[in-house]
Design a protein around this motif. Structure first.
Motif, short mmCIF file in Angstrom:
data_model
loop_
_atom_site.label_atom_id
_atom_site.label_comp_id
_atom_site.label_asym_id
_atom_site.label_seq_id
_atom_site.Cartn_x
_atom_site.Cartn_y
_atom_site.Cartn_z
N THR A 115 -0.77 12.49 -1.64
CA THR A 115 -1.15 11.66 -0.51
C THR A 115 -1.46 10.24 -0.97
OG1 THR A 115 -2.00 13.54 0.72
CG2 THR A 115 -2.82 11.37 1.37
N TYR A 116 -2.19 10.10 -2.08
CA TYR A 116 -2.47 8.77 -2.63
C TYR A 116 -1.18 8.04 -2.99
CZ TYR A 116 -7.47 9.94 -3.09
OH TYR A 116 -8.79 10.28 -2.86
N LEU A 117 -0.24 8.76 -3.55
CA LEU A 117 1.04 8.17 -3.90
C LEU A 117 1.77 7.69 -2.66
CD1 LEU A 117 3.14 7.44 -6.04
CD2 LEU A 117 3.89 9.83 -6.00
N GLU A 118 1.75 8.50 -1.60
CA GLU A 118 2.36 8.08 -0.33
C GLU A 118 1.72 6.81 0.19
OE1 GLU A 118 3.96 11.58 2.53
OE2 GLU A 118 1.86 11.72 1.99
N TRP A 119 0.39 6.76 0.18
CA TRP A 119 -0.33 5.58 0.66
C TRP A 119 0.06 4.35 -0.14
CZ3 TRP A 119 -5.92 7.95 0.99
CH2 TRP A 119 -5.97 8.84 2.07
N GLU A 120 0.19 4.50 -1.45
CA GLU A 120 0.55 3.36 -2.30
C GLU A 120 1.95 2.87 -1.98
OE1 GLU A 120 -0.04 0.39 -5.12
OE2 GLU A 120 -1.48 1.72 -4.14
N LEU A 121 2.87 3.80 -1.75
CA LEU A 121 4.23 3.41 -1.38
C LEU A 121 4.24 2.67 -0.05
CD1 LEU A 121 6.26 6.59 -2.37
CD2 LEU A 121 6.32 4.34 -3.48
N GLU A 122 3.47 3.17 0.92
CA GLU A 122 3.39 2.51 2.23
C GLU A 122 2.77 1.12 2.08
OE1 GLU A 122 1.29 5.18 4.82
OE2 GLU A 122 2.84 6.71 4.61
N ARG A 123 1.74 1.01 1.28
CA ARG A 123 1.05 -0.28 1.08
C ARG A 123 2.01 -1.28 0.45
NH1 ARG A 123 -1.83 -3.04 -2.64
NH2 ARG A 123 -1.59 -1.52 -4.28
N ASN A 124 2.84 -0.84 -0.47
CA ASN A 124 3.79 -1.73 -1.13
C ASN A 124 4.97 -2.11 -0.24
OD1 ASN A 124 2.47 -2.10 -3.59
ND2 ASN A 124 3.20 -0.13 -4.34
N ARG A 125 5.21 -1.33 0.81
CA ARG A 125 6.29 -1.64 1.75
C ARG A 125 5.86 -2.65 2.80
NH1 ARG A 125 8.26 4.08 1.98
NH2 ARG A 125 6.68 4.33 3.57
N GLU A 126 4.55 -2.74 3.04
CA GLU A 126 4.05 -3.65 4.06
C GLU A 126 4.33 -5.10 3.64
OE1 GLU A 126 -0.08 -2.80 4.56
OE2 GLU A 126 0.29 -0.79 5.33
N PRO A 127 4.79 -5.91 4.61
CA PRO A 127 5.03 -7.33 4.27
C PRO A 127 3.71 -8.01 3.94
CG PRO A 127 5.29 -6.96 6.64
CD PRO A 127 5.06 -5.61 5.99
N SER A 128 3.73 -8.83 2.89
CA SER A 128 2.51 -9.55 2.51
C SER A 128 2.34 -10.78 3.38
CB SER A 128 2.55 -9.91 1.03
OG SER A 128 3.74 -10.64 0.77
N ASN A 129 1.09 -11.06 3.73
CA ASN A 129 0.79 -12.21 4.59
C ASN A 129 0.43 -13.43 3.79
OD1 ASN A 129 1.22 -10.66 6.89
ND2 ASN A 129 -0.89 -9.92 6.91
#
Length: 129
Positions: A115-129
């Motif tokens: 689950t932590y790995l999934e969250w990290e992948l999602e966080r890295n896919r989010e466009p940075s502001n």
């Protein structure tokens, strides 16, 4: 030697055996000491890099009619979560727990790590502001 494939032909050579099919993945075990397999390796051997001889996995799989599995990380995590859930509910696993099996890390720890790995992948896919 084992290969993991998405698809395999109906018949495999006598030196290759389908071990399992799970989560849309075939596990194929190859008797790499079988003379026919050794002959195939010799036939497919090529120079991979200057001075380095070997056999490319894609060439071997192409000859066998196997489509290699190369899922993305998100798919692998999803498959792992599914397999871990199956393990957690498997009677053999429950029996081990009832008999006193107490690992340092348990099924819930593995699920949490994924689950932590999934969250990290999602966080890295989010466009940075």
């Amino acid at each position: 030697m084992k290969l993991y494939a998405k698809t395999i032909p109906h018949t495999l050579p006598d030196w290759a055996t389908t071990v399992t099919k799970c989560a849309d993945l075939f596990e194929v075990e190859i008797n790499d000491e079988h003379p026919n397999f050794q002959s195939l390796l010799e036939e497919l051997e090529t120079e991979i890099e200057p001075g380095i001889m070997g056999v490319k996995a894609e060439d071997l799989c192409s000859r066998l009619g196997i489509e290699m599995s190369n899922p993305n990380l998100c798919q692998l995590i999803e498959q792992a979560q599914t397999l871990i859930s199956l393990i957690a509910t498997h009677p053999g696993y429950k029996q081990l727990l009832n008999e006193g099996y107490q690992p340092d890390l348990n099924i819930a720890d593995a699920q949490t790590a994924l689950t932590y790995l999934e969250w990290e992948l999602e966080r890295n896919r989010e466009p940075s502001n």
